[in-house]
Motif scaffolding. Structure first.
Motif, mmCIF file in Angstrom:
data_model
loop_
_atom_site.group_PDB
_atom_site.id
_atom_site.type_symbol
_atom_site.label_atom_id
_atom_site.label_comp_id
_atom_site.label_asym_id
_atom_site.label_seq_id
_atom_site.Cartn_x
_atom_site.Cartn_y
_atom_site.Cartn_z
ATOM 1 N N ASN A 1 0.803 -1.222 0.000
ATOM 2 C CA ASN A 1 0.000 0.000 0.000
ATOM 3 C C ASN A 1 0.839 1.276 0.000
ATOM 4 O OD1 ASN A 1 -2.361 -1.518 0.078
ATOM 5 N ND2 ASN A 1 -2.476 -1.460 2.309
ATOM 6 N N HIS A 2 2.097 1.172 0.448
ATOM 7 C CA HIS A 2 2.895 2.385 0.591
ATOM 8 C C HIS A 2 4.320 2.256 0.048
ATOM 9 C CE1 HIS A 2 -0.206 4.134 3.096
ATOM 10 N NE2 HIS A 2 -0.136 3.138 3.942
ATOM 11 N N ALA A 3 5.052 1.275 0.543
ATOM 12 C CA ALA A 3 6.498 1.300 0.368
ATOM 13 C C ALA A 3 6.965 0.875 -1.015
ATOM 14 C CB ALA A 3 7.161 0.427 1.434
ATOM 15 N N ALA A 4 6.332 -0.119 -1.601
ATOM 16 C CA ALA A 4 6.736 -0.539 -2.941
ATOM 17 C C ALA A 4 6.298 0.508 -3.955
ATOM 18 C CB ALA A 4 6.124 -1.893 -3.278
ATOM 19 N N SER A 5 7.081 0.677 -5.007
ATOM 20 C CA SER A 5 6.657 1.577 -6.071
ATOM 21 C C SER A 5 5.413 0.995 -6.738
ATOM 22 C CB SER A 5 7.771 1.756 -7.097
ATOM 23 O OG SER A 5 8.083 0.518 -7.711
ATOM 24 N N PHE B 1 -2.299 7.747 5.908
ATOM 25 C CA PHE B 1 -1.373 8.408 5.001
ATOM 26 C C PHE B 1 0.059 8.063 5.393
ATOM 27 C CE2 PHE B 1 -4.834 11.714 4.256
ATOM 28 C CZ PHE B 1 -5.135 11.222 2.989
ATOM 29 N N CYS B 2 0.982 8.243 4.440
ATOM 30 C CA CYS B 2 2.324 7.729 4.704
ATOM 31 C C CYS B 2 3.396 8.471 3.908
ATOM 32 C CB CYS B 2 2.350 6.227 4.391
ATOM 33 S SG CYS B 2 3.832 5.365 4.961
ATOM 34 N N SER B 3 3.427 9.790 4.042
ATOM 35 C CA SER B 3 4.496 10.560 3.409
ATOM 36 C C SER B 3 4.637 11.880 4.150
ATOM 37 C CB SER B 3 4.193 10.819 1.928
ATOM 38 O OG SER B 3 3.142 11.765 1.774
ATOM 39 N N THR B 4 5.806 12.481 4.048
ATOM 40 C CA THR B 4 6.026 13.757 4.720
ATOM 41 C C THR B 4 5.130 14.841 4.118
ATOM 42 O OG1 THR B 4 7.899 14.139 3.219
ATOM 43 C CG2 THR B 4 8.394 13.206 5.385
ATOM 44 N N GLU B 5 4.871 14.744 2.808
ATOM 45 C CA GLU B 5 3.999 15.718 2.162
ATOM 46 C C GLU B 5 2.576 15.619 2.716
ATOM 47 O OE1 GLU B 5 7.449 14.803 -0.317
ATOM 48 O OE2 GLU B 5 5.885 13.534 0.550
ATOM 49 N N PRO C 1 -5.685 19.063 19.493
ATOM 50 C CA PRO C 1 -4.257 19.313 19.267
ATOM 51 C C PRO C 1 -3.390 18.070 19.512
ATOM 52 C CG PRO C 1 -5.227 21.136 20.459
ATOM 53 C CD PRO C 1 -6.274 20.054 20.420
ATOM 54 N N ARG C 2 -3.679 17.347 20.577
ATOM 55 C CA ARG C 2 -2.873 16.153 20.864
ATOM 56 C C ARG C 2 -3.108 15.083 19.802
ATOM 57 N NH1 ARG C 2 -3.463 11.236 23.559
ATOM 58 N NH2 ARG C 2 -1.579 10.498 24.627
ATOM 59 N N ASN C 3 -4.359 14.870 19.412
ATOM 60 C CA ASN C 3 -4.659 13.869 18.395
ATOM 61 C C ASN C 3 -3.994 14.218 17.069
ATOM 62 O OD1 ASN C 3 -6.276 12.594 20.302
ATOM 63 N ND2 ASN C 3 -8.156 13.578 19.582
ATOM 64 N N LEU C 4 -3.987 15.500 16.740
ATOM 65 C CA LEU C 4 -3.335 15.927 15.503
ATOM 66 C C LEU C 4 -1.829 15.698 15.579
ATOM 67 C CD1 LEU C 4 -3.295 17.304 12.757
ATOM 68 C CD2 LEU C 4 -3.253 19.518 13.943
ATOM 69 N N SER C 5 -1.245 16.037 16.718
ATOM 70 C CA SER C 5 0.197 15.852 16.877
ATOM 71 C C SER C 5 0.593 14.382 16.719
ATOM 72 C CB SER C 5 0.629 16.364 18.250
ATOM 73 O OG SER C 5 1.997 16.112 18.472
ATOM 74 N N LEU C 6 -0.162 13.488 17.352
ATOM 75 C CA LEU C 6 0.128 12.058 17.241
ATOM 76 C C LEU C 6 -0.041 11.558 15.812
ATOM 77 C CD1 LEU C 6 -1.655 10.775 20.487
ATOM 78 C CD2 LEU C 6 0.810 10.931 20.089
ATOM 79 N N THR C 7 -1.070 12.055 15.143
ATOM 80 C CA THR C 7 -1.330 11.624 13.771
ATOM 81 C C THR C 7 -0.231 12.074 12.827
ATOM 82 O OG1 THR C 7 -3.728 11.664 14.123
ATOM 83 C CG2 THR C 7 -2.961 11.766 11.853
ATOM 84 N N VAL C 8 0.150 13.330 12.915
ATOM 85 C CA VAL C 8 1.203 13.859 12.046
ATOM 86 C C VAL C 8 2.518 13.135 12.293
ATOM 87 C CG1 VAL C 8 2.609 15.908 11.560
ATOM 88 C CG2 VAL C 8 0.123 16.112 11.755
ATOM 89 N N GLY D 1 6.263 7.742 6.479
ATOM 90 C CA GLY D 1 6.890 8.274 5.277
ATOM 91 C C GLY D 1 8.398 8.091 5.280
ATOM 92 N N ALA D 2 9.019 8.272 6.439
ATOM 93 C CA ALA D 2 10.470 8.080 6.533
ATOM 94 C C ALA D 2 10.849 6.627 6.278
ATOM 95 C CB ALA D 2 10.952 8.528 7.915
ATOM 96 N N LEU D 3 10.022 5.698 6.766
ATOM 97 C CA LEU D 3 10.294 4.279 6.541
ATOM 98 C C LEU D 3 10.135 3.923 5.069
ATOM 99 C CD1 LEU D 3 11.084 1.616 7.815
ATOM 100 C CD2 LEU D 3 8.671 1.176 8.296
ATOM 101 N N VAL D 4 9.155 4.528 4.413
ATOM 102 C CA VAL D 4 8.992 4.310 2.969
ATOM 103 C C VAL D 4 10.259 4.729 2.230
ATOM 104 C CG1 VAL D 4 7.805 5.152 0.897
ATOM 105 C CG2 VAL D 4 6.486 4.443 2.890
ATOM 106 N N GLU D 5 10.762 5.915 2.541
ATOM 107 C CA GLU D 5 11.963 6.413 1.872
ATOM 108 C C GLU D 5 13.160 5.501 2.119
ATOM 109 O OE1 GLU D 5 12.664 10.458 2.950
ATOM 110 O OE2 GLU D 5 10.697 11.146 2.279
ATOM 111 N N ALA D 6 13.245 4.950 3.325
ATOM 112 C CA ALA D 6 14.371 4.080 3.656
ATOM 113 C C ALA D 6 14.265 2.712 2.996
ATOM 114 C CB ALA D 6 14.470 3.920 5.176
ATOM 115 N N GLN D 7 13.035 2.191 2.866
ATOM 116 C CA GLN D 7 12.875 0.800 2.449
ATOM 117 C C GLN D 7 12.477 0.616 0.978
ATOM 118 O OE1 GLN D 7 13.931 -1.561 3.957
ATOM 119 N NE2 GLN D 7 13.607 -1.501 6.166
ATOM 120 N N ARG D 8 11.979 1.644 0.318
ATOM 121 C CA ARG D 8 11.501 1.442 -1.063
ATOM 122 C C ARG D 8 12.548 0.860 -1.997
ATOM 123 N NH1 ARG D 8 7.704 5.788 -3.576
ATOM 124 N NH2 ARG D 8 6.214 4.450 -2.470
ATOM 125 N N PRO D 9 13.780 1.358 -2.015
ATOM 126 C CA PRO D 9 14.763 0.766 -2.940
ATOM 127 C C PRO D 9 14.963 -0.729 -2.719
ATOM 128 C CG PRO D 9 15.571 2.856 -2.086
ATOM 129 C CD PRO D 9 14.357 2.507 -1.285
#
Length: 294
Positions: free
Chosen positions: A42-46, A240-244, A264-271, A278-286
């Motif tokens: 759903n996220h990490a593979a191209s 969702f799963c990206s920094t954007e 505010p707390r729920n938003l902070s945890l979600t973001v 998103g960071a894991l996607v960038e690290a693992q996609r290749p």
């Protein structure tokens, strides 16, 4: 798995472990590859590689799927029932096995009595939600209308919940839009609104449309929910799963949830969760693309 999720181990050395995990007699071990495979497909593979991940998952769990089957046995333990639910759900909703989806949809129609007599004993209780959701995804507007009528006529909380979850799983664009609009339908109790919205956001095929809809209708949904419940709305976007996307979610909700209970707390945890994903996607996609492109 912990090393993979920490970005320290690539996918290729992880996959041989998955073959051993999937055949384990222990439910917790046998189902452990499923969330990681969901993340990959759903996220990490191209996008070009995702069908290969899906096909791999199908092969990985096919024997277990066939052995468990759709019918409960008198000797089934609670763990076996939970294992059946997890494996069949993966095959139907994630691996998207054609035969599994067809069978699930047929059972859902039979269970609810669409164009036939209802047969509530035809589906084990743990699989009712799955089969009804598959029926909606594989069905048309006539089935959607049928279930909506059943929902409106029922006062049974369990029946209503199952039907709403099924309707929320609609994927055909026009039906998905109707499912989202149910959040503003007065026939839904306030505590039922999240059933349809959560289902639309949970599905990667409908998530983007649900996000667009929520941004347009936020004020109306918040008014219906009330201050005490509306503060949890950022959680809908947890898939969702990206920094954007993390930035987009934060930009939209930050000026809107400050006065809502827990907002505010729920938003902070979600973001934070979206950013980590998103960071894991960038690290693992290749590594994922390399592992499945052989």
């Amino acid at each position: 798995v912990a090393s993979f999720e920490g970005g320290r181990l690539e996918a290729r050395p992880l996959l041989p472990w998955f073959r051993a995990f999937a055949s384990s007699p222990l439910r917790q071990v046998a189902t452990r590859p499923i969330p990681t495979l969901r993340f990959m497909m759903n996220h990490a593979a191209s996008k070009a590689v995702r069908p290969k991940v899906r096909a791999y998952g199908n092969r990985l769990y096919r024997k277990r799927f066939q052995a468990l089957g759709w019918r409960e046995k008198p000797t089934d333990s609670s763990d076996t029932k939970l294992l059946r639910e997890a494996v069949l759900s993966f095959m139907v909703m994630d691996a998207r096995d054609r035969r599994a989806r067809s069978r699930a949809a047929k059972l859902g129609r039979t269970y609810v009595g669409y164009q036939t007599e209802p047969k509530p004993t035809s589906v084990p209780p743990q699989l009712v939600g799955l089969t009804l959701a598959a029926a909606v995804q594989e069905g048309d507007a006539a089935l959607f209308d049928f279930l909506l009528e059943r929902f409106a006529a029922s006062e049974d909380a369990t029946v209503r919940s199952r039907i709403l979850n099924a309707l929320g799983n609609a994927e055909e664009p026009a039906l998905a839009e109707r499912a989202l609009d149910l959040a503003l339908d007065e026939r839904l109790r306030v505590n039922e609104i999240s059933r349809v919205l959560s289902a639309q956001f949970r599905n990667p095929r409908t998530r983007a449309r649900a996000w667009t809809w929520l941004q347009v209708h936020f004020d109306d949904v918040a008014k219906r929910m009330g201050r005490g419940r509306a503060g949890s709305m950022p959680y809908y976007t947890m898939g969702f799963c990206s920094t954007e996307e993390a930035d987009e979610v934060n930009a939209f909700f930050e000026p809107r949830v400050g006065a809502l209970t827990g907002g505010p707390r729920n938003l902070s945890l979600t973001v934070e969760a979206i950013s980590i994903c998103g960071a894991l996607v960038e690290a693992q996609r290749p590594g994922i693309d390399k592992a499945f492109s052989r």
